[in-house]
Design a protein around this motif. Sequence first.
Motif, PDB file in Angstrom:
ATOM      1  N   ALA A   1      34.057  19.185 -93.506  1.00  0.00           N
ATOM      2  CA  ALA A   1      34.796  20.446 -93.424  1.00  0.00           C
ATOM      3  C   ALA A   1      35.773  20.619 -94.580  1.00  0.00           C
ATOM      4  O   ALA A   1      35.975  21.735 -95.059  1.00  0.00           O
ATOM      5  N   PHE A   2      36.368  19.515 -95.035  1.00  0.00           N
ATOM      6  CA  PHE A   2      37.465  19.657 -96.000  1.00  0.00           C
ATOM      7  C   PHE A   2      37.217  18.965 -97.342  1.00  0.00           C
ATOM      8  O   PHE A   2      38.102  18.913 -98.176  1.00  0.00           O
ATOM      9  N   GLY A   3      35.984  18.451 -97.546  1.00  0.00           N
ATOM     10  CA  GLY A   3      35.713  17.716 -98.791  1.00  0.00           C
ATOM     11  C   GLY A   3      35.135  18.585 -99.894  1.00  0.00           C
ATOM     12  O   GLY A   3      34.700  18.081-100.930  1.00  0.00           O
ATOM     13  N   GLY A   4      35.133  19.903 -99.674  1.00  0.00           N
ATOM     14  CA  GLY A   4      34.476  20.813-100.620  1.00  0.00           C
ATOM     15  C   GLY A   4      35.072  20.795-102.024  1.00  0.00           C
ATOM     16  O   GLY A   4      34.397  21.151-102.991  1.00  0.00           O
TER      17      GLY A   4
ATOM     18  N   PHE B   1      28.289  24.403 -91.160  1.00  0.00           N
ATOM     19  CA  PHE B   1      28.366  23.655 -92.429  1.00  0.00           C
ATOM     20  C   PHE B   1      26.984  23.192 -92.873  1.00  0.00           C
ATOM     21  O   PHE B   1      26.849  22.150 -93.498  1.00  0.00           O
ATOM     22  N   ARG B   2      25.949  23.988 -92.559  1.00  0.00           N
ATOM     23  CA  ARG B   2      24.570  23.530 -92.756  1.00  0.00           C
ATOM     24  C   ARG B   2      24.255  23.143 -94.196  1.00  0.00           C
ATOM     25  O   ARG B   2      23.441  22.266 -94.432  1.00  0.00           O
ATOM     26  N   ASP B   3      24.921  23.798 -95.175  1.00  0.00           N
ATOM     27  CA  ASP B   3      24.623  23.406 -96.560  1.00  0.00           C
ATOM     28  C   ASP B   3      25.887  23.034 -97.333  1.00  0.00           C
ATOM     29  O   ASP B   3      25.943  23.135 -98.560  1.00  0.00           O
ATOM     30  N   ALA B   4      26.903  22.557 -96.596  1.00  0.00           N
ATOM     31  CA  ALA B   4      28.150  22.141 -97.259  1.00  0.00           C
ATOM     32  C   ALA B   4      27.951  20.838 -98.032  1.00  0.00           C
ATOM     33  O   ALA B   4      28.571  20.614 -99.073  1.00  0.00           O
ATOM     34  N   VAL B   5      27.097  19.953 -97.505  1.00  0.00           N
ATOM     35  CA  VAL B   5      26.850  18.649 -98.139  1.00  0.00           C
ATOM     36  C   VAL B   5      25.357  18.340 -97.981  1.00  0.00           C
ATOM     37  O   VAL B   5      24.618  19.140 -97.396  1.00  0.00           O
ATOM     38  N   ASP B   6      24.921  17.186 -98.466  1.00  0.00           N
ATOM     39  CA  ASP B   6      23.524  16.768 -98.290  1.00  0.00           C
ATOM     40  C   ASP B   6      23.460  15.823 -97.095  1.00  0.00           C
ATOM     41  O   ASP B   6      24.182  14.823 -97.057  1.00  0.00           O
ATOM     42  N   TYR B   7      22.590  16.155 -96.146  1.00  0.00           N
ATOM     43  CA  TYR B   7      22.536  15.394 -94.894  1.00  0.00           C
ATOM     44  C   TYR B   7      21.396  14.387 -94.884  1.00  0.00           C
ATOM     45  O   TYR B   7      20.315  14.652 -95.405  1.00  0.00           O
TER      46      TYR B   7
END
Length: 341
Positions: free
Chosen positions: A101-104, A129-135
């Motif tokens: 949530a906050f590492g953007g 947050f589906r594409d906020a990071v690589d899962y």
Amino acid sequence: MRIAQIAPPWIAVPPEGYGGTEWVVKHLCDGLVARGHDVHLFATGDSRTAAQLHSLFPTQMPDEIGRTPYDARHVAWALEEIAADGAFDVVHDHSGFLAIAFGGGLRERMVHTVHCAFDPAAFGFYEQFRDAVDYVSISDFQRTLGPTGMRWAATVYNALPVEGWPFRERKDDYLLAFGRICEDKGFHLAIEIARRTDSRLVMAGVVQDWYRGYFEQRIAPEIDGKQIVYLGEVDEAKKRELFAGARAFVFPILWPEPFGIVMIEAMASGTPVIALRNGSVPEVVPDGVGGFVCDDVEAMVAAVGRLDEIDPAACRTHVARRFSVDAMAAGYESVYRALTA
Ligand code: UDP
């Protein structure tokens, strides 16, 4: 590569008792260091790791889970340290929801392993947050329950070092049920299976506060100390001894298990798994080799009578081939390389 790993702050790496994610983080750090990477682990100060350890809090605090803002402090501090360092190639988060949530603002690519199941609250979070990071998923099955459009990089299975697990070909006369004691893990069904097959059942594992009602109502009245035994939460050495000595590990799970580390712990010890076909079970246990994948309790009862069909050595070999620490480290290494290429 220079890699930052963020563990949750609640339980040390590795854990002393319950803690699936923390064992995975421990093995991953050790495996990546063995492959020549410069690994930095953000975890509590009582952690033991081949990586370089960075800590805000000196000790674990399992009783604080969900009760205090310590996870917010831990994650905010880790993100600040990583940003100030400025020289990581990749950041790998295992800490829950906060880093996503906050590492953007980080310059580095962030990978997040989904260690949990998609309950409604988690589903909503990952949808947002589906594409906020690589899962990374821990089974292919796990992904099928997630929101559409999640940016999945790969499935990388959890792992353990087989050589650290005792192997026993000759078993003692008991079935084992082990793990967090809750309805989802089907301990009441393990008792039913033991009674219907005239088997002795040894149960061990933590009873977390929110499952105390289930334990008191459904499990405690069945414990007689002879046929149905409950040992409480046991230490790591006792856990390994219990797995190695059991005729079978019974796993009548009633929920969509995302991975189920206990299944590979059993097979590594040469102990067949008798499980209900739910979640990742068919992906982890090859039916007829690692034990029996059953459609109902009836089939599990029948499987207890077929245990001599399973070769303990083949169970262990399966884990050594498919769920080794090096395979897991190599899997994550290719994810990091693909994302930073
Ligand atoms: N575990 C333990 N003590 C307990 C309960 C569980 O050491 O009282 C360990 C278990 O052996 C496994 C991990 O915690 O290594 C649980 O991981 P799993 O994926 O099986 O289940 P989860 O609890 O994460 O759903």
